[in-house]
Structures are given as C-alpha cells and as structure tokens.
Design a protein around this motif. Structure first.
Motif, PDB file in Angstrom:
ATOM      1  N   LEU A 507       0.604  -1.800  -0.334  1.00 20.68           N
ATOM      2  CA  LEU A 507       0.031   0.028  -0.295  1.00 20.68           C
ATOM      3  C   LEU A 507       1.055   0.867   0.003  1.00 20.68           C
ATOM      4  O   LEU A 507       0.807   2.584  -0.204  1.00 20.68           O
ATOM      5  CB  LEU A 507      -0.713  -0.332   0.701  1.00 20.68           C
ATOM      6  N   VAL A 510      -0.440   3.874  -2.703  1.00 20.39           N
ATOM      7  CA  VAL A 510      -1.508   4.820  -1.940  1.00 20.39           C
ATOM      8  C   VAL A 510      -1.260   5.691  -1.220  1.00 20.39           C
ATOM      9  O   VAL A 510      -1.823   6.865  -1.238  1.00 20.39           O
ATOM     10  CB  VAL A 510      -2.879   4.172  -1.178  1.00 20.39           C
ATOM     11  N   VAL A 802     -14.860   5.714   3.875  1.00 17.28           N
ATOM     12  CA  VAL A 802     -16.068   4.832   2.987  1.00 17.28           C
ATOM     13  C   VAL A 802     -14.812   4.238   1.727  1.00 17.28           C
ATOM     14  O   VAL A 802     -14.692   3.024   1.358  1.00 17.28           O
ATOM     15  CB  VAL A 802     -16.412   5.372   1.767  1.00 17.28           C
ATOM     16  N   GLU A 803     -13.486   4.755   1.764  1.00 19.04           N
ATOM     17  CA  GLU A 803     -12.373   4.346   0.824  1.00 19.04           C
ATOM     18  C   GLU A 803     -11.905   2.896   1.483  1.00 19.04           C
ATOM     19  O   GLU A 803     -11.080   2.153   1.145  1.00 19.04           O
ATOM     20  CB  GLU A 803     -11.102   5.515   0.423  1.00 19.04           C
ATOM     21  N   GLY A 806     -13.700  -0.146   1.706  1.00 19.52           N
ATOM     22  CA  GLY A 806     -13.826  -0.657   0.025  1.00 19.52           C
ATOM     23  C   GLY A 806     -12.526  -1.302   0.092  1.00 19.52           C
ATOM     24  O   GLY A 806     -12.438  -2.457  -0.608  1.00 19.52           O
ATOM     25  N   MET A 807     -11.586  -0.589   0.892  1.00 18.35           N
ATOM     26  CA  MET A 807      -9.642  -1.631   0.878  1.00 18.35           C
ATOM     27  C   MET A 807     -10.297  -2.688   1.325  1.00 18.35           C
ATOM     28  O   MET A 807      -9.460  -4.005   0.829  1.00 18.35           O
ATOM     29  CB  MET A 807      -8.861  -0.170   1.165  1.00 18.35           C
ATOM     30  N   ILE A 808     -10.274  -2.889   2.708  1.00 16.86           N
ATOM     31  CA  ILE A 808     -10.954  -4.099   3.620  1.00 16.86           C
ATOM     32  C   ILE A 808     -11.320  -4.840   3.281  1.00 16.86           C
ATOM     33  O   ILE A 808     -11.799  -6.461   2.612  1.00 16.86           O
ATOM     34  CB  ILE A 808     -11.601  -3.766   4.494  1.00 16.86           C
ATOM     35  N   ALA A 809     -12.563  -4.260   2.094  1.00 15.69           N
ATOM     36  CA  ALA A 809     -14.004  -5.318   1.637  1.00 15.69           C
ATOM     37  C   ALA A 809     -13.066  -6.258   0.282  1.00 15.69           C
ATOM     38  O   ALA A 809     -13.895  -7.286   0.035  1.00 15.69           O
ATOM     39  CB  ALA A 809     -15.361  -4.780   1.325  1.00 15.69           C
ATOM     40  N   ARG A 810     -12.450  -5.499  -0.105  1.00 16.87           N
ATOM     41  CA  ARG A 810     -11.454  -5.772  -1.255  1.00 16.87           C
ATOM     42  C   ARG A 810     -10.772  -6.578  -0.968  1.00 16.87           C
ATOM     43  O   ARG A 810      -9.328  -6.988  -2.255  1.00 16.87           O
ATOM     44  CB  ARG A 810     -10.852  -5.046  -2.542  1.00 16.87           C
ATOM     45  N   GLY A 811      -9.896  -6.661   0.173  1.00 19.84           N
ATOM     46  CA  GLY A 811      -8.926  -8.268   0.857  1.00 19.84           C
ATOM     47  C   GLY A 811      -8.237  -7.236   1.412  1.00 19.84           C
ATOM     48  O   GLY A 811      -6.810  -8.521   1.616  1.00 19.84           O
ATOM     49  N   ALA A 812      -7.940  -6.662   1.910  1.00 16.61           N
ATOM     50  CA  ALA A 812      -7.282  -5.513   2.758  1.00 16.61           C
ATOM     51  C   ALA A 812      -7.305  -6.007   3.904  1.00 16.61           C
ATOM     52  O   ALA A 812      -8.671  -6.239   4.289  1.00 16.61           O
ATOM     53  CB  ALA A 812      -6.696  -4.268   2.298  1.00 16.61           C
ATOM     54  N   SER A 813      -6.594  -6.136   4.925  1.00 17.96           N
ATOM     55  CA  SER A 813      -6.963  -6.625   5.932  1.00 17.96           C
ATOM     56  C   SER A 813      -7.212  -5.147   7.586  1.00 17.96           C
ATOM     57  O   SER A 813      -6.531  -3.998   6.557  1.00 17.96           O
ATOM     58  CB  SER A 813      -5.424  -7.333   6.803  1.00 17.96           C
ATOM     59  N   GLN A 816      -3.471  -3.840   7.483  1.00 17.84           N
ATOM     60  CA  GLN A 816      -3.267  -2.928   6.821  1.00 17.84           C
ATOM     61  C   GLN A 816      -3.673  -2.295   6.431  1.00 17.84           C
ATOM     62  O   GLN A 816      -2.566  -0.993   5.809  1.00 17.84           O
ATOM     63  CB  GLN A 816      -3.123  -4.508   5.633  1.00 17.84           C
ATOM     64  N   VAL A 900     -16.947  -2.751   8.928  1.00 16.22           N
ATOM     65  CA  VAL A 900     -17.028  -1.996   7.093  1.00 16.22           C
ATOM     66  C   VAL A 900     -18.573  -2.801   6.763  1.00 16.22           C
ATOM     67  O   VAL A 900     -19.094  -1.220   6.071  1.00 16.22           O
ATOM     68  CB  VAL A 900     -16.121  -3.930   6.239  1.00 16.22           C
ATOM     69  N   LEU A 904     -20.585   1.119   5.274  1.00 17.10           N
ATOM     70  CA  LEU A 904     -21.031   0.927   3.731  1.00 17.10           C
ATOM     71  C   LEU A 904     -21.892   1.670   3.422  1.00 17.10           C
ATOM     72  O   LEU A 904     -22.458   1.982   2.568  1.00 17.10           O
ATOM     73  CB  LEU A 904     -19.899  -0.461   2.768  1.00 17.10           C
TER      74      LEU A 904
END
Lengths: 909, 226
Positions: A507, A510, A802-803, A806-813, A816, A900, A904
């Motif tokens: 990351l 980012v 939200v950002e 979204g990162m956590i929903a997409r696979g980040a812990s 992280q 999360v 969301l």
C-alpha cells in the motif's frame, strides 16, 4: 448579525466539528490563561517576597532632644497605633573599632545599640547563638565579625575609641565586653538574589546602656539620632489585589505615626512606593510572559487554521448549497466568521477552565519567588477574563478568514470533486518568508563583520542597527525557513514517502498518491511540527550553551576551585594553616599590587609565584592567543619578564620586548607620600586574561612573578593601608567542597567557592523561573504537535472511511489498511522533524556564535561561548516523535477495527 | 465453482437498547454458475445478506457455506483471504480509491495478493479492455462518468479472478443506457466466464437475465430455495 443564531446553532449542533475547529486556539488561550491566572494567584507571594528585604514598612530618623531621652515611651506610643505590630528602635554609636585579647583588630565595624526584644531589620532574621539579653558589659557580634576577631562565646573583646585631645595627643579609651551572642545573618558577602543587604561587621549592645558606654569611651554625643523601623499588619492592611485600599490604609497609619514622632522627623513609607509600582510590575510580568508565549500562540494559530480548514472542507457541499439558494460570497464569509466568534467564546470559556488547572503547574515558574499552590489561592481577575476572551476571538477570526474566503469563492462544481482545486496544490507565496530569511542572514552577516571593528558611521549602519535586531533574528529564521522548506513544493512529501516502503509494502503507493494529491494539508501539519521542534531545540540549546558560558565566567572570575582572602593581614601563618586543611591539594597566593603606575595608563598589576599559580589555577587554552600555558609559564619564570593582557597590549600599542617603566609610591604610617620606587620590566608575552586576577571585558593588566615584583611587594608589606593577598585553592580529587569550606571558614569568613557559585547561578530564582516557564511551554508545544497530528489524521480518517472500507472489502486486512494512515502520518512527521531539527540546530549554532557580540567597539569576552547540544533537546525530539506516532496509531486503530458493513451501509454502497 | 448455501441465518443489529433483526432465519441455495437476482423492499435485509456472503459481516446465528466451507468458522485472517481471492464486490457508489488512476485501482487487489508486477500490468490491461475502458486507464475516478466508474469497479472486482461476484445495486446510480451496459457486462461474465453472480437490485431488467430471482421479505426468502 441576523445570521448569528444560525451560526451559534451550527456551532453547538456539531460538537465534534466545532471542537476540532477551535482546538488550536483553545490550546493557545489555555496556556495564556494558565499563565495569567498563575501570575494573579502568586501576586501576594510576589509582593511579600519583594518586600522581604526592606528596612521596616516605615522607617525614620528621630533627633532626640538629649542623651536621657526615654525610647521606651516612644516605642509604646507607636506600637499602640492601629495597624502597627512591631517597632524597632536602635542607634549607631560613634565608635568603630574593636580588638580581641590576641590584639586582632577590626576597624570599620558598626556598633549598634538595640532593643533586644525588637530587633532591627539588619539582624532581625539572624540565628542567635547565646543570649541577646545583653546586660551591661556584654556584647553580641555578627558571625563574620567574630571570625575576624577570632573570638567565640564567653570570650573578651574590647571596643575602643581613639581620640585626639586638646594637645593633639592620641588617647585611646577602651571598654571591655564579654561576647554573649553570635548572630548568623545568613549572608557573608556578597548577598543572595533577594534584597538581604550585607551590613558589614556589626557589634550589638543594649540601647538602654548606650549613654553609659559612650561616657566610658569618651564619645558622648549630647543628643543622638534614633533609628526607628515600624512593621504593619500586612495580612489585614496590605492587599495586592486592592491597591487603592492599601494606599489608603498605609496613608492613615503614616499620619498616626507622624503625629507621634512629631514634625521635623522624616518618616519614610517603604511600602507605598513598592505597592504603587506593584500593579505595573504585574502588568509587566503579564506582558513579558505573553511575549514568551509567542511560540505557543503561533503554533496554536497554525493548528487552528488546520482545524478550521478541515471543518470547512467537511461542509463544502452544504455551504455551496447555501450559495445556490442565493447567499452571496460575503454572506458566506460573514456567516463563517460569526461561527468563528461563537467558537472563540467557547474556546475562551474552555480555555479559562483548563487554564485554572494549568496554572497549578505554572505557579512555581511565573514568579521567581516560591509559593505553595493552594487551591484557595486561586485568583481569576476581570482583566484575565477579558484578555483571554479577546485573544480567543481575535485568533479564531484570524485563523478562519482565509479558509472562509477560499471556501466561499469555490465554484459549486468543485464540490463534486473529492479534493477541491485549492487543496491539490500548495497555495503559497514565498515572498514574505524569503524576506524574513534574507533579513535574518544579512543581519547575522553584518553583525559578524562589524564585531571587533572600531565605532564609525559605517559600523553604526551595518553594526549597531543589525545588533538591535539580533534578538528577533532567530524567530525570523525559524519561521521563514520552516515555511519555505515545508511549503515550497509538494514533492518533498513524495520524496520522504519512499522511506515508508519497507513498512507499508503493497500500500506504499497509496500513501504517495494521497500525499501528492493533498500537499497543502500535509504542509499545514508539517509546519506545526517543524516550528515546534525548531523552537524547542533552539531554546534548549541556547540555554545550555549560556549555562556553560556562565560557568566558565564564574571560574574565570574566581580563578580556581576556591578563593579566600585572609581576614587578618598580620597573620603570617594563614597560608600554612590553609594548606593544612584536609581536601586542599594546592594553594597559590595572588597579590594585587597597589599604587603602581606605568608609563601607559592604567593597568592593574598582579604578582604570584608561577609554579603554584599554574598548578592551582590550571588556566585553559583560551586565555593564551599564542603559545599556550606552558609558554606563558616560562615567560614568567624569567626574572624581569611580565605578561600583559590583550586589552593593555592593544590599548598601549605595545610589542613583545618593549620595556615598561613601573613606579610605586611609598606612604608613611600616617598615609603621607614619602618617595617613589621604580622598576623596569619587559613585555614577554600576551594573554587574554588570567583567571582569578580581577575579571572584566576590558581588564588592562600586567602579570609578573613574585621574584620580578620583589621590591614592590616589600614596599606594600609596610604600607599603612595593608592589603591581604588572595589565595587560590585547588581541591583534591573527590574532595567535598562543603566540608572544605566549613574548615576554611574557621580561618577566615571570606570564602568563595566556584562550585557553590555555579549552583547559586543555576538556582537564580529569576533564571530558574524563566527556564521553568520555557520548559513548560515546550512541553505544551509537544502537546500541540501531538494533538495537531492526531486531529488531522482523525478528520482525514472520517473523510475516507468509505475508501478504507472499500479496501478492506476488496481483500486488505484492517491493520494493513490502517498502515496507510500511519504511513502518511509518519511521512509528515519525518518532514517536520528533519526541517525542524535542522533549522533549530542551525539557528542555535549561529546565535551562540554571535551571542556575545556587542555593537562595534565592544570587546569580546575573555572566555569563549561554546555551542552545547543538551540531552533535553534530544529528549524533546524523541518524546515529541514518540507522542505523535502514538497518536497516529491510536487514530488508525479505528480503521483497523472498522465495521465495514456499517460504514458501507451508512455512507453508501 | 462455488455453490452458496445458507441455513437459518439470523442477523441482529444492536444500537443502544434497541434491536433490529435484519435477517430472521434466511435459507437459500444457489447452484454453480447461477446469476441470481435478490429483490425486496428497502430494509428487508438484501444488503445484509450480501455483506454476509462477501465476508464483510458475520451472522448472529446460522451457517453460510460457500463451496462447502462455512464462513462462520473462518477466523479474521481466513476471511481476509476469502475476500481477496474468492469474492469480487461491486458497490452502488463504486467506492474507488479517489487518488488512484483506473489502472491503479484495478491493480490494488492484485498488490494485496502480492502478485508480480508483470502479471498485474497484463491483467489490469486485460480487465480494462474487457470493460471497454483501456483508453481511460490513466484517468482518476473524478475524471470518469458514473458508468465508467462502475465499469472500473467491475474490473477491480475481477482483479484476482474470483469465482463469485456480489453486486449491491450496481445500476442504482446510473442512467438507463449505462445501466443496461453494466447488466450486459454481468451477463457476459456469467455466461462466458462462468462466474456466479448475485445481484441485489430494484432494477426490473435484472429479472430478464437472471437464472433465479429471490424475494426477501422481513429478513426471509419468500421464494422456495430451489
């Protein structure tokens, strides 16, 4: 003003946003409020301490009508006046000489006739060994007088009066006394920092017996002058918080005393002047500490600007909607300023409340006089409330205006973008900061160039005027340089972001993107960190360097570990006895030659034995511009050769090898000139100065060996005006100076110890108070830095929930994702740290090199001013950075534990 | 290919002293490769169900089996891996990282999965091509239209080639034409790439492309599971 209710409700409705907006100003006014409350709360302690050394609240000299005047009636009459709690009457007898049974002489003593139950201020607080009842034939001595005479309790002294009779024959009238009391007044010489003056050697007898004593000594006056001191009930009649009432009380007491002592007696009101000046003293104290609080105010303003900026950014859409409904830009700006005023009032109220707590910590440092911070002593004056409220409102309006203007002029369409246009670049004009830095550097350059130059029109222009600006230059350089380095380009954050790569791994990019896209917000925080660290490092470093310089000055003035003067010039065993004291490794006698003139005016002349002097004084390398101590020692070893000080060498246009013709006048027993003694010496070398031999920036001096000045020394020994040599003492390694001093005090009262003077300097209550205040201020600055970083991160995390979700929903812990925020905080902190530490150190270094440079023509000090980097500065950096990273971690923990689904769901998606 | 089985799933939200029961024992089954539409009135539990299936939220009670594995039994680290490798989530409001370009947004899940640089670059180009946005690869979200942002979001969801795609009101913020384009894309992914797709939607057009339609009322499925 029609919008005021809306502004107020908006402020009160969203407490979190309001708090973050007013936080910076709240912290700044808390510090100022705490300082003012502490000053007010310690006012009585300040007044009491400033009155501590006065000689009575009222004092007078009364000419008695005759020798048989009954002083007890006068004392009773004054004592019965309302408001008076004590009256002391005393009388100085016209005799000045005492001697002991061993024929030790003490000339120049004061023989004071006292009323033992009502002591005068000169001995009022003395510790008394023995009894002060003082029946006829008994006498009390101050400790130094007893030491000078070599007597103790129960031993005999003689007071005598030398009197020239009608046939001009000197007749001595003696009177024997037994030492009944020894008084330790606590000060030998010189006195401490508080006004406890040194009254010299004092012998005391009973006032009742004064007439009889004077008759025995053939010193009757006919009438005499009675010295009176009157003390009032300060607790009830002196109120530092109500000066007009106090003035009235004192005026009435004064009239009552004047009625008793009668016309023609001058009654001095010692309190009134100090009371009248007290208000000004308190006002001056407030102004002084307000000026000293400039760094906190500055940082509070910067933090306030960040907080306000964040709150406006949060409401961008809402404010844009206002404009679509018909509000003008001016109305939006006015609305936001009204909110700022309401926020300023809230910050003032909270600041006063928090200031009460902070004042408990500041009580010990705003006043140089110690006070116990009792809660019942808490004082909040109207002046403080008004000053804090005004300051708070003005600061809030100041920090709000630019952001309000920017927000109000933003095109509505911009609100659709994530970052408004104004946030994607640093809107910064470097002109002011370039000017500040240029003026600062130029000032230092001019002062550096003109140092040591003679005074002229040119050096006045380029030396004197820049010299006057010198105290402000560090502030100009710190502010200008930190702003330039943190704001000139957003790329600096991108560069520093590379440091986070090993820690944030996937990351990392980012973080870089986020910092690139919003450099203004990053620079706002970085500058707070940089300024705070720069101020702290600069202050600690300059104070430590100053401390080192003062210690070198003390050592130079004293000359060795210890310096003593013999109390009795006739005591030939003094040096031997001194050397025998346990803990003393070496003794060197240093004689100031009196009545010596040279062909070039007007050096002081010193004689000493070179081997013992250099072994004991161990002068450091900076005293010798050429050759060093060994070369100087060798020059003095050669008979007829002398060393001269730089001031004398330059002032008399001398060269090494020049012959100096010295002349010493010889006087007889009655002090009349008899003849002159001549001596030619050769200038063998130059020194800046030699330690222990006087001290001063313009010390014009000649230093020679006892062998070279043998003839002058012999003449001096038989002078009517006998002077005693000074003895420099080198302590043995590991010796306890306190124990050695106690032992030496048995030989002479005149002892000065280098380590004791250094400790006394460090305990200087004024310097200690100032240093304590500055330390508290720097600690507060660390709080501001930590809060500032935490505030920005917290607001940023709210904006980007939200950002992150979204990162956590997409696979980040969770953690992280949190490292993105921590990484950004770390980069901003790193930029602030590097810039702040660099600027602070550089400014401190240059300031210390120019610290003692005076205007053109002003000589350099004999001892150097070294740059010292103290542990406190390193601790500041460590603690400051540690606290900030802890704040970042705490804020980021919220991200790591984010719900999360809820985020969301709530924020859309 | 995953099959989805939920048994008696209950979800209770607690806010202070009040309780909201979002799911009241929901049972459902889908077969591999299905395109399933989930419909129901606001507040019926559609999004809650999707969050459970996506590993974003945990049920209060019940089982959720994806291809035989019970999500409830997975610990936090396993759930992270599940979200990263097995599910692609598409949100109503896109939820792209605003400071990253389209290509960088697509790369993000692959970076989290520690895929090599060459693989990331190749795959992100392929995906942007798939959604018809290869010419907009270097544009940030605020420079893209709503439809374009949603297509980027679909590409992001496909980043690690998950077998299961979950979409929450994907056409909710889009106009008719753009929404149709997005639905066509879903159909394409389902039919040609064999993805199992579950779409929560009010959009009537989804019914025409879905293999199954599940109606949820008051936290339960009205339609029988198979």
């Amino acid at each position: 003003m029609g919008l005021l209710p809306f502004a107020a409700s908006d402020v009160l409705r969203n407490r979190r946003r309001t708090f973050s907006a007013i936080l910076g100003v709240f912290l700044a006014v808390t510090f100022v409020a705490g300082t003012f409350i502490a000053i007010d709360s310690s006012a009585r302690a300040t007044l009491d301490a400033s009155l501590a050394g006065i000689q009575g609240d009222f004092s007078f000299y009364l000419n008695t009508p005759n020798e048989t005047f009954d002083y007890t009636i006068l004392r009773s009459a004054i004592n019965e006046s309302a408001g008076v709690i004590d009256v002391s009457l005393s009388r100085y007898l016209p005799v000045y000489s005492l001697r002991s049974a061993d024929a030790d002489l003490l000339r120049g003593a004061s023989v004071l006739a006292i009323d033992p139950g009502h002591l005068p201020s000169s001995i009022r607080d003395a510790e008394v060994a023995g009894s002060l009842d003082l029946p006829l034939g008994s006498i009390g001595l101050t400790k130094d007088a007893a030491l000078a005479l070599g007597v103790g309790l129960g031993e005999s002294v003689q007071v005598y009066n030398d009197y020239y009779n009608e046939t001009n024959v000197l007749v001595t009238y003696p009177m024997n006394f037994t030492v009944a009391a020894i008084l330790d007044t606590g000060s030998t010489y010189p006195g401490g920092f508080f006004p406890y003056p040194y009254f010299g050697y004092i012998a005391v007898v009973h006032l009742r017996d004064a007439s009889e004593i004077l008759r025995t000594l053939n010193a009757t006056e006919g009438f005499y002058q009675l010295y009176g001191e009157v003390w009032v009930d300060r607790a009830h009649y002196v109120n530092p918080y109500d000066v007009p009432a106090t003035e009235r009380n004192l005026a009435r007491i004064q009239r009552r005393i004047e009625a008793i002592v009668g016309p023609g007696t001058f009654l001095s009101n010692n309190l009134l002047g100090r009371i009248e000046g007290f208000q000004s003293q308190i006002a001056g104290q407030r102004i002084q500490y307000l000026v000293l609080s400039t760094p906190v105010l500055l940082l509070g303003v910067y933090l306030g600007a960040v907080g306000v900026d964040l709150s406006h950014a949060e409401r961008r859409r809402e404010l844009a909607v206002l404009r679509t409904r018909g509000a003008t830009k001016g109305q939006v700006i006015g609305f936001l300023l009204l909110e700022a005023v309401v926020g300023g009032v809230i910050a003032a109220v909270l600041g006063l409340l928090a200031g009460v707590g902070l004042s408990r910590l500041l009580l010990g440092v705003v006043s140089p006089y110690p006070t116990n911070p009792a809660y019942e002593a808490f004082i909040l004056t109207v002046d403080t409330v008004i000053a804090v409220a005004l300051l708070s409102i003005v600061l809030m309006a100041t920090v709000t205006y630019r952001s309000a203007k920017r927000t109000a002029t933003l095109p509505i369409i911009e609100t659709l973008r994530y970052y408004a246009k104004g946030e994607t670049r640093i809107q910064y004009s470097p002109k002011l900061d370039i000017a500040l830095v240029t003026i600062g550097i130029a000032d230092y350059a001019f002062v550096w160039f003109s140092r040591g130059q003679a005074f002229s029109l040119l050096t006045f222009i380029i030396g004197v005027i820049p010299f006057l600006l010198l105290p402000f230059v560090p502030l100009m350089l710190i502010v200008g340089t930190t702003r330039l380095l943190t704001r000139m380009t957003g790329r600096v954050y991108d560069w520093f972001a590379r440091v986070t790569r090993p820690f944030t791994k996937e990351l990392h990019y980012v973080i870089r993107r986020n910092l690139q896209r919003n450099p203004r917000r990053s620079s706002n925080v970085a500058i707070i960190i940089a300024l705070g660290l720069a101020f702290g490092i600069f202050t600690f470093t300059v104070v430590a360097s100053q401390q080192g310089f003062e210690e070198r000055q003390i050592r130079a003035r004293i000359g060795a570990d210890m310096a003593v003067d013999s109390a009795n010039p006739d005591d030939t065993t003094f040096a031997t006895n001194l050397s025998a004291v346990s803990g003393i490794a070496g003794v060197a006698a240093l004689v100031t030659l009196t009545n010596v003139q040279s062909s070039f005016c007007c050096p002081n002349t010193y004689a000493f034995e070179p081997d013992s002097y250099f072994a004991v004084a161990q002068p450091e390398w900076w005293y010798f511009p050429d050759g060093g101590a060994e070369a100087a020692h060798a020059i003095l070893e050669a008979p007829g050769q002398v060393l001269v000080s730089e001031a004398f060498y330059d002032g008399a246009f001398l060269e090494v090898g020049d012959v100096l013709r010295l002349t010493r006048s010889i006087y007889n027993d009655t002090g009349y000139y008899v003849e002159s003694l001549n001596l030619n010496v050769t200038v063998g070398g130059v020194v800046r100065y030699l330690p222990g031999a006087g001290y001063g920036y313009t010390e014009s001096a000649i230093y020679g060996s006892t062998q070279t000045f043998q003839s002058f020394l012999a003449a001096q020994q038989s002078d009517y005006y006998i002077t005693t040599p000074r003895y420099l003492i080198d302590l043995a390694p590991g010796a306890d100076w306190r124990a050695v001093k106690e032992a030496v005090l048995d030989l002479t009262p005149s002892v000065v110890v280098t380590q004791e003077e250094i400790e006394r300097y460090a305990e200087n209550p004024f310097a200690r108070a100032l240093q304590g205040f500055v330390s508290m201020e720097i600690a507060f600055i660390v709080v501001i830095l930590t809060v500032g970083l935490g505030l920005v991160l917290y607001a940023a995390s709210l904006e980007r929930d939200v950002e992150f979700a979204g990162m956590i929903a997409r696979g980040a812990s969770g953690w992280q994702t949190a490292t993105v925020l921590v990484g950004e905080a770390f980069v901003i902190m790193l930029v602030g740290l590097v810039v702040g530490a660099g600027v602070g150190l550089a400014t401190a270094y240059v300031a210390t090199q120019l610290f003692l440079v005076g205007p053109p023509g002003f000589p350099e000090p004999p001892v150097p001013f070294f740059f010292v980097f103290p542990g406190e500065a390193a601790l500041l950096v460590l603690l400051g950075c540690g606290a900030m990273m802890l704040a970042a971690l705490l804020v980021s923990a919220r991200i790591a534990r984010m719900n999360v689904a809820q985020v969301l769901k709530l924020r859309g998606g | 290919m995953p099959s989805i089985v939920t048994k008696d799933v209950i979800k209770v939200y607690r806010a202070g002293k009040s309780e909201v029961i979002a799911l009241r024992g929901l049972d459902m089954e889908t077969a591999d490769g299905d395109l399933v539409a989930v419909r129901g009135p606001s507040g019926c539990g559609k999004t809650t169900l999707l969050n459970m299936l996506g590993g974003i939220d945990r049920p209060t009670a019940g089982r959720i089996e994806i291809d035989g594995s019970n999500l409830v039994d997975l610990n936090d680290s396993d759930l992270v891996r599940y979200r990263r490798d097995r599910v692609g989530f598409i949100f109503q409001f896109f939820n792209l990282v605003p400071t990253l370009t389209a290509e960088e947004n697509v790369e993000l899940p692959m970076r989290l999965a520690r895929k090599a640089l060459a693989h990331r670059k190749k795959r992100s180009r392929e995906l942007l091509d798939l959604v018809g946005l290869s010419k907009r690869a270097t544009h940030r979200p605020d420079e893209l239209s709503g439809g374009e942002q949603q297509r980027v979001a679909i590409a992001v969801a496909l980043s690690n080639d998950p077998p299961l795609l979950l979409a929450d009101e994907p056409t909710g913020e889009l106009d008719t034409k753009t929404g149709q384009e997005v639905l066509d894309l879903f159909q394409h992914l389902n039919q040609d790439f064999g993805k199992t797709v579950v779409v929560v939607t009010h959009d009537q057009r989804v019914a025409s492309i879905a293999h199954r339609i599940l109606e949820i009322r008051d936290g339960k499925i009205l339609t029988p599971p198979s």
